[in-house]
Design an enzyme around this catalytic site. Structure first.
Site, PDB file in Angstrom:
ATOM      1  N   THR A  53     -77.166  43.929   2.102  1.00 16.94           N
ATOM      2  CA  THR A  53     -77.294  43.656   0.672  1.00 16.94           C
ATOM      3  C   THR A  53     -76.106  44.279  -0.036  1.00 16.94           C
ATOM      4  O   THR A  53     -75.382  45.109   0.520  1.00 16.94           O
ATOM      5  CB  THR A  53     -78.582  44.263   0.087  1.00 16.94           C
ATOM      6  OG1 THR A  53     -78.478  45.697   0.127  1.00 16.94           O
ATOM      7  CG2 THR A  53     -79.808  43.830   0.872  1.00 16.94           C
ATOM      8  N   ILE A 117     -78.436  49.130   2.322  1.00 19.34           N
ATOM      9  CA  ILE A 117     -78.519  49.228   0.866  1.00 19.34           C
ATOM     10  C   ILE A 117     -77.376  50.104   0.385  1.00 19.34           C
ATOM     11  O   ILE A 117     -77.059  51.125   0.992  1.00 19.34           O
ATOM     12  CB  ILE A 117     -79.884  49.779   0.399  1.00 19.34           C
ATOM     13  CG1 ILE A 117     -79.964  49.783  -1.128  1.00 19.34           C
ATOM     14  CG2 ILE A 117     -80.162  51.162   0.984  1.00 19.34           C
ATOM     15  CD1 ILE A 117     -81.371  50.067  -1.658  1.00 19.34           C
ATOM     16  N   ILE A 148     -77.252  53.154   4.952  1.00 25.49           N
ATOM     17  CA  ILE A 148     -76.760  53.372   3.603  1.00 25.49           C
ATOM     18  C   ILE A 148     -75.311  52.922   3.534  1.00 25.49           C
ATOM     19  O   ILE A 148     -74.476  53.354   4.336  1.00 25.49           O
ATOM     20  CB  ILE A 148     -76.878  54.857   3.205  1.00 25.49           C
ATOM     21  CG1 ILE A 148     -78.312  55.365   3.444  1.00 25.49           C
ATOM     22  CG2 ILE A 148     -76.454  55.039   1.750  1.00 25.49           C
ATOM     23  CD1 ILE A 148     -79.396  54.599   2.734  1.00 25.49           C
ATOM     24  N   LYS A 149     -75.022  52.043   2.581  1.00 23.15           N
ATOM     25  CA  LYS A 149     -73.660  51.520   2.434  1.00 23.15           C
ATOM     26  C   LYS A 149     -72.834  52.440   1.540  1.00 23.15           C
ATOM     27  O   LYS A 149     -73.224  52.728   0.404  1.00 23.15           O
ATOM     28  CB  LYS A 149     -73.684  50.106   1.855  1.00 23.15           C
ATOM     29  CG  LYS A 149     -74.269  49.078   2.810  1.00 23.15           C
ATOM     30  CD  LYS A 149     -74.261  47.675   2.207  1.00 23.15           C
ATOM     31  CE  LYS A 149     -72.885  47.046   2.274  1.00 23.15           C
ATOM     32  NZ  LYS A 149     -72.934  45.627   1.832  1.00 23.15           N
ATOM     33  N   ILE A 150     -71.694  52.863   2.061  1.00 19.70           N
ATOM     34  CA  ILE A 150     -70.759  53.710   1.332  1.00 19.70           C
ATOM     35  C   ILE A 150     -69.413  53.007   1.312  1.00 19.70           C
ATOM     36  O   ILE A 150     -68.898  52.625   2.377  1.00 19.70           O
ATOM     37  CB  ILE A 150     -70.636  55.100   1.984  1.00 19.70           C
ATOM     38  CG1 ILE A 150     -71.982  55.825   1.949  1.00 19.70           C
ATOM     39  CG2 ILE A 150     -69.553  55.930   1.309  1.00 19.70           C
ATOM     40  CD1 ILE A 150     -71.983  57.175   2.655  1.00 19.70           C
TER      41      ILE A 150
END
Length: 381
Positions: A53, A117, A148-150
């Site tokens: 996403t 996300i 977790i998207k960074i």
């Protein structure tokens, strides 16, 4: 004689892609997709083993309001802030999607079955805030198969190391340049080393590095068209594939080195390259270009649904289309440079624009939710 059903026929190219070692992830999510059973159906029939996403995806899903009415009403009654409302809705969707994909996660030992996300894109240049947000998102979703998207900004690099070091799986996003990609892999290895020092089980930590594809062609093709010579026009549609193939070469180099060998001995997982932005934007190109021509073992291809369906319908999966092309890839990028198009300038521009686009989408989402909360008689601010 085996009867070829519509389901098996359309799954042929996708199965071949999976058999080549490419994990197929869907680059889209909405509550309607989850609750209708469509996501589960894609897992069953289209070899989808993960979901990504981003702020634009959530802006489209939640901005439509479809499927979110009841939760919005509850949030309005509680008088929550718009930021809290958005986080409650997005994490609820990711949690539900993670539950749908949990069997895949279990069957693959955590390699796939992942749902990603993104941290608030407004924090992309703030290391400490990115770390705090990543920890909060992992806690809110509370599923082992969340990533977790960074973003791979300069400020994001130390955040990647810190978050991996805490044992949280990370999807590093918005990678455009080969130099930055090597920095991302270094940040991941440093995070694993930090986790090992803390005595964490490295086998439970996973990561992908989202290397963006189509946007490179969009920007470089535009510049080649302006130059307009036969030589320039002959290079259109080649830079993005060249860039991605050289990224895979870098991946092979880093994860074939001594530093990795030590971590592999502690049962660490490689950070897989993920091909992102694989929807073809130029109608002159085959709509499965960035799938057919980026087949390599140990990669992920996250596709918008249109690209997934196109691949199922007429994808041409003929085996590895990456590892034999490094020399040509270098030649193609060198030819672009020789025409006066600066690779470094293009990839930095794309990174800046990528962060900005996600920030705009996030702000648009906040505005839409604010209006929804206000329409129910509560001030969302």
């Amino acid at each position: 004689m085996i009867k070829v059903t519509e389901a098996t026929a359309t799954a042929g190219a996708l199965k071949r892609l999976s058999d080549e070692g490419v994990s197929i992830w869907l680059d889209d999510l909405s509550r309607k997709r989850i609750e209708s059973g469509n996501l589960a159906e894609l897992v069953e029939t289209k070899h989808v083993v993960g979901v990504t996403t981003n702020p634009s995806i959530f802006q489209a899903a939640i901005g439509s309001g479809e499927g979110y009415e009841e939760q919005l009403a509850d949030l309005a009654v509680r008088g929550v802030t718009v930021d809290e409302a958005v986080r409650m809705m997005t994490t609820a969707d990711v949690r539900a999607a993670a539950d749908v994909l949990r069997p895949v996660y279990d069957a693959t030992g955590g390699r796939d079955g992942r749902v990603s996300i993104e941290v608030d894109p407004r924090l992309a240049q703030n290391t400490r805030a990115t770390i705090a947000e990543a920890k909060q998102l992992a806690w809110l979703v509370n599923r082992p198969n969340v990533m977790i998207k960074i973003p791979a900004t300069k400020a994001g690099l130390p955040a990647i190391t810190e978050v991996i070091g805490l044992g949280i799986s990370v999807n590093v996003t918005l990678i455009f340049s080969l130099e930055r990609y090597r920095e991302v892999m270094d940040a991941y290895l440093a995070g694993l080393e930090r986790a090992a020092e803390k005595g964490l089980d490295l086998s439970t930590i996973h990561s992908v590095a989202s290397f963006f594809v189509s946007r490179v062609d969009s920007e470089i093709d535009k510049r080649l068209t302006v130059i307009g010579t036969d030589q320039a026009l002959s290079l259109k549609g080649r830079a993005a594939l060249a860039n991605a193939r050289l990224a895979y070469e870098a991946y092979e180099d880093v994860f074939g080195g001594l530093r990795w060998t030590a971590l592999a001995g502690a049962k660490a997982n490689k950070q897989r390259p993920l091909w992102a932005s694989t929807g073809v934007k130029d109608p002159a190109y085959k709509d499965t270009l960035y799938v057919d021509d980026l087949v390599a073992p140990g990669t992920v291809n996250t596709m918008p649904e249109a690209t997934l369906n196109a691949t199922a319908d007429h994808g041409d999966i003929i085996g590895d289309t990456v590892t034999g092309g490094y020399a040509q890839a270098r030649a193609d990028l060198a030819a672009v440079e020789q025409l006066g198009i600066s690779y470094d300038q293009v990839v930095q521009q794309l990174e800046d624009e990528g962060v900005a686009k996600f920030e705009v989408a996030w702000n648009d989402l906040l505005d839409a939710v604010t209006k929804s909360l206000n329409s129910k008689g509560v001030d969302g601010e």
